[in-house]
Design an enzyme around this catalytic site. Sequence first.
Site, mmCIF file in Angstrom:
data_model
loop_
_atom_site.group_PDB
_atom_site.id
_atom_site.type_symbol
_atom_site.label_atom_id
_atom_site.label_comp_id
_atom_site.label_asym_id
_atom_site.label_seq_id
_atom_site.Cartn_x
_atom_site.Cartn_y
_atom_site.Cartn_z
ATOM 1 N N ALA A 164 4.754 7.330 9.223
ATOM 2 C CA ALA A 164 4.951 7.904 10.566
ATOM 3 C C ALA A 164 4.611 6.830 11.585
ATOM 4 O O ALA A 164 3.681 6.048 11.375
ATOM 5 C CB ALA A 164 4.038 9.110 10.760
ATOM 6 N N LEU A 214 -3.436 -4.513 7.865
ATOM 7 C CA LEU A 214 -4.703 -4.024 7.319
ATOM 8 C C LEU A 214 -5.749 -5.128 7.193
ATOM 9 O O LEU A 214 -6.945 -4.858 7.206
ATOM 10 C CB LEU A 214 -4.458 -3.363 5.953
ATOM 11 C CG LEU A 214 -3.552 -2.113 5.999
ATOM 12 C CD1 LEU A 214 -3.238 -1.624 4.591
ATOM 13 C CD2 LEU A 214 -4.183 -0.990 6.817
ATOM 14 N N LYS A 225 10.666 11.401 15.283
ATOM 15 C CA LYS A 225 9.329 11.976 15.472
ATOM 16 C C LYS A 225 9.068 12.057 16.971
ATOM 17 O O LYS A 225 9.144 11.047 17.667
ATOM 18 C CB LYS A 225 8.277 11.078 14.806
ATOM 19 C CG LYS A 225 6.847 11.480 15.141
ATOM 20 C CD LYS A 225 5.831 10.561 14.496
ATOM 21 C CE LYS A 225 4.429 10.885 14.985
ATOM 22 N NZ LYS A 225 3.420 9.951 14.481
ATOM 23 N N THR A 266 -1.106 5.005 14.065
ATOM 24 C CA THR A 266 -0.963 3.852 14.958
ATOM 25 C C THR A 266 -0.976 2.511 14.225
ATOM 26 O O THR A 266 -0.907 1.463 14.853
ATOM 27 C CB THR A 266 -2.113 3.851 15.983
ATOM 28 O OG1 THR A 266 -3.322 4.107 15.287
ATOM 29 C CG2 THR A 266 -1.906 4.889 17.061
ATOM 30 N N GLY A 267 -1.088 2.543 12.880
ATOM 31 C CA GLY A 267 -1.217 1.289 12.123
ATOM 32 C C GLY A 267 -0.030 0.355 12.318
ATOM 33 O O GLY A 267 -0.186 -0.830 12.564
ATOM 34 N N ILE A 276 0.828 -1.210 0.000
ATOM 35 C CA ILE A 276 0.000 0.000 0.000
ATOM 36 C C ILE A 276 0.867 1.267 0.000
ATOM 37 O O ILE A 276 0.466 2.317 -0.491
ATOM 38 C CB ILE A 276 -1.006 -0.013 1.175
ATOM 39 C CG1 ILE A 276 -2.060 1.058 0.994
ATOM 40 C CG2 ILE A 276 -0.309 0.139 2.516
ATOM 41 C CD1 ILE A 276 -3.322 0.844 1.772
HETATM 42 C C1 FAD Z 1 -4.107 6.492 3.897
HETATM 43 C C2 FAD Z 1 -3.337 5.690 4.907
HETATM 44 C C3 FAD Z 1 -2.354 6.303 5.686
HETATM 45 C C4 FAD Z 1 -1.656 5.566 6.645
HETATM 46 N N1 FAD Z 1 -0.724 6.196 7.418
HETATM 47 C C5 FAD Z 1 -0.100 5.496 8.394
HETATM 48 C C6 FAD Z 1 0.882 6.126 9.226
HETATM 49 O O1 FAD Z 1 1.240 7.296 9.064
HETATM 50 N N2 FAD Z 1 1.449 5.377 10.187
HETATM 51 C C7 FAD Z 1 1.135 4.062 10.396
HETATM 52 O O2 FAD Z 1 1.663 3.441 11.312
HETATM 53 N N3 FAD Z 1 0.245 3.446 9.591
HETATM 54 C C8 FAD Z 1 -0.375 4.124 8.610
HETATM 55 N N4 FAD Z 1 -1.266 3.477 7.808
HETATM 56 C C9 FAD Z 1 -1.429 2.017 7.952
HETATM 57 C C10 FAD Z 1 -0.238 1.315 7.292
HETATM 58 O O3 FAD Z 1 -0.067 1.778 5.966
HETATM 59 C C11 FAD Z 1 -0.446 -0.197 7.288
HETATM 60 O O4 FAD Z 1 -0.799 -0.619 8.578
HETATM 61 C C12 FAD Z 1 0.839 -0.889 6.874
HETATM 62 O O5 FAD Z 1 1.333 -0.396 5.662
HETATM 63 C C13 FAD Z 1 0.621 -2.381 6.764
HETATM 64 O O6 FAD Z 1 0.012 -2.728 5.552
HETATM 65 P P1 FAD Z 1 -0.115 -4.273 5.202
HETATM 66 O O7 FAD Z 1 1.240 -4.869 5.178
HETATM 67 O O8 FAD Z 1 -1.136 -4.875 6.102
HETATM 68 O O9 FAD Z 1 -0.750 -4.270 3.749
HETATM 69 P P2 FAD Z 1 -0.076 -4.038 2.265
HETATM 70 O O10 FAD Z 1 1.021 -3.033 2.281
HETATM 71 O O11 FAD Z 1 -1.251 -3.786 1.393
HETATM 72 O O12 FAD Z 1 0.565 -5.432 1.929
HETATM 73 C C14 FAD Z 1 -0.183 -6.524 1.480
HETATM 74 C C15 FAD Z 1 0.774 -7.587 0.974
HETATM 75 O O13 FAD Z 1 0.029 -8.749 0.643
HETATM 76 C C16 FAD Z 1 0.487 -9.250 -0.587
HETATM 77 N N5 FAD Z 1 -0.592 -9.990 -1.223
HETATM 78 C C17 FAD Z 1 -1.865 -9.585 -1.468
HETATM 79 N N6 FAD Z 1 -2.523 -10.557 -2.125
HETATM 80 C C18 FAD Z 1 -1.653 -11.611 -2.294
HETATM 81 C C19 FAD Z 1 -1.713 -12.881 -2.906
HETATM 82 N N7 FAD Z 1 -2.821 -13.296 -3.538
HETATM 83 N N8 FAD Z 1 -0.619 -13.671 -2.896
HETATM 84 C C20 FAD Z 1 0.522 -13.253 -2.285
HETATM 85 N N9 FAD Z 1 0.646 -12.073 -1.676
HETATM 86 C C21 FAD Z 1 -0.428 -11.251 -1.693
HETATM 87 C C22 FAD Z 1 0.895 -8.006 -1.387
HETATM 88 O O14 FAD Z 1 1.802 -8.343 -2.418
HETATM 89 C C23 FAD Z 1 1.560 -7.184 -0.276
HETATM 90 O O15 FAD Z 1 2.900 -7.583 -0.134
HETATM 91 C C24 FAD Z 1 -1.942 4.184 6.821
HETATM 92 C C25 FAD Z 1 -2.897 3.561 6.013
HETATM 93 C C26 FAD Z 1 -3.594 4.296 5.082
HETATM 94 C C27 FAD Z 1 -4.633 3.609 4.219
#
Ligand code: FAD
Length: 350
Positions: free
Chosen positions: A53, A337, A81, A348-349, A48
């Site tokens: 932060a 997420l 920060k 806080t994510g 994503i």
């Molecule tokens: C607008 C916004 C602002 C944010 N700002 C902050 C912030 O300032 N501070 C903070 O702490 N958090 C923030 N967050 C939250 C933070 O971005 C997420 O908690 C963090 O990036 C974790 O994301 P993730 O790894 O769960 O998901 P993603 O980064 O979406 O990763 C998902 C992974 O799953 C894999 N995947 C998906 N489908 C498959 C499949 N079929 N087969 C194999 N792999 C697959 C993808 O390739 C990817 O590697 C924010 C979120 C948003 C939406």
Amino acid sequence: MRKRKVLIVGGGSAGWMTAAYLNGALNKQGTEQNVLIELLESPDIPRILVGEATIPSMRHLLTVVGIDELEFMKATDATFKQSIKYCNCVQNDNSFYHHPFTSMRVQPIDRAGSDWLKSDRSIPFMETCSAQPIICEMGLAPLMLGKWDMGSHLNYAYHMNAQKFADYLRDFSTARGVVHRLANLTDIEMQGSDRIVAVTTDQQQRLTADLFVDCTGFKAKLIEEQLGVGFEDCSQWLLCDRAITMHLPYDKFYPGMVRPYTTATALSAGWIWDIPMQNQRSVGYVHSSQFISVEQAEQEMRAYQGPGTEHLKARVVDFKVGRRQGNWRGNCVAIGLSGGFIEPLESTGL
Ligand SMILES: Cc1cc2nc3c(=O)[nH]c(=O)nc-3n(C[C@H](O)[C@H](O)[C@H](O)COP(=O)(O)OP(=O)(O)OC[C@H]3O[C@@H](n4cnc5c(N)ncnc54)[C@H](O)[C@@H]3O)c2cc1C
């Protein structure tokens, strides 16, 4: 004895933080192999790439994983920060207040709030309970380089490049025994209704494990698509559902210092983050799509910075707010997420 195995599906920040943390905690930072840790990441589905932060718990993670702070900061363009500075949140008059990470609490009962209310209020509340707002406004760091001691301890977190953060944890973890598989998950083999036996991939792999961690982001491939755990939608209370973001390099958009805090400024249909890294700032307008179009949001974001950003690319990120009805079902845990997401206002994510 057969070694137990954890399979993490997803290689965003959540996936790599989970892999690095488990390897630190269970395998003594990779010096032992008590538990096999494997991570499956799609080569096609991007991360994503927000989440720049953090809050001070990130330092606990680095300690458990065994990462040297200076190395980490260099590798991820990180800065300190110490606070979130909220601007225009009370009235649209350029006023601000800090939410610092250090407050001088007096135990057992902290009367800072009631004492301030009884005062003539000529000193802002934030300055009566922490030195950090002033330190932030002066652009100072919470630490000195080397062995210098500043006296009282100031709590802090980091701002960093999200892509470099996940890449750094990946390289650190795979060098210490974590197995990385680049492939797309295609199928999930079940035993009964809530026990995952294996996942299969488009590279004809069949990956078994004792515990599966769903880090597939909003897709929630295991916990929701397969196991059917529902999502509790919070959009009736938290109206923001979209962000538009942009990076501002310092060669043109340097605000005079690398700010040691995140700024959150209220705008017409939400708020904008301003996150300083070593080489650039990240700005992102978190807003409600019910009240403003993408085009209007982009205009407002560019106006926040002022002229000269026309050539910089903006990116739209849609998100849903709420939480998983349960983060653990059978032998699957949802982290990141896939487990839920509430407003990024307090970062806080991670
Ligand atoms: C607008 C916004 C602002 C944010 N700002 C902050 C912030 O300032 N501070 C903070 O702490 N958090 C923030 N967050 C939250 C933070 O971005 C997420 O908690 C963090 O990036 C974790 O994301 P993730 O790894 O769960 O998901 P993603 O980064 O979406 O990763 C998902 C992974 O799953 C894999 N995947 C998906 N489908 C498959 C499949 N079929 N087969 C194999 N792999 C697959 C993808 O390739 C990817 O590697 C924010 C979120 C948003 C939406």
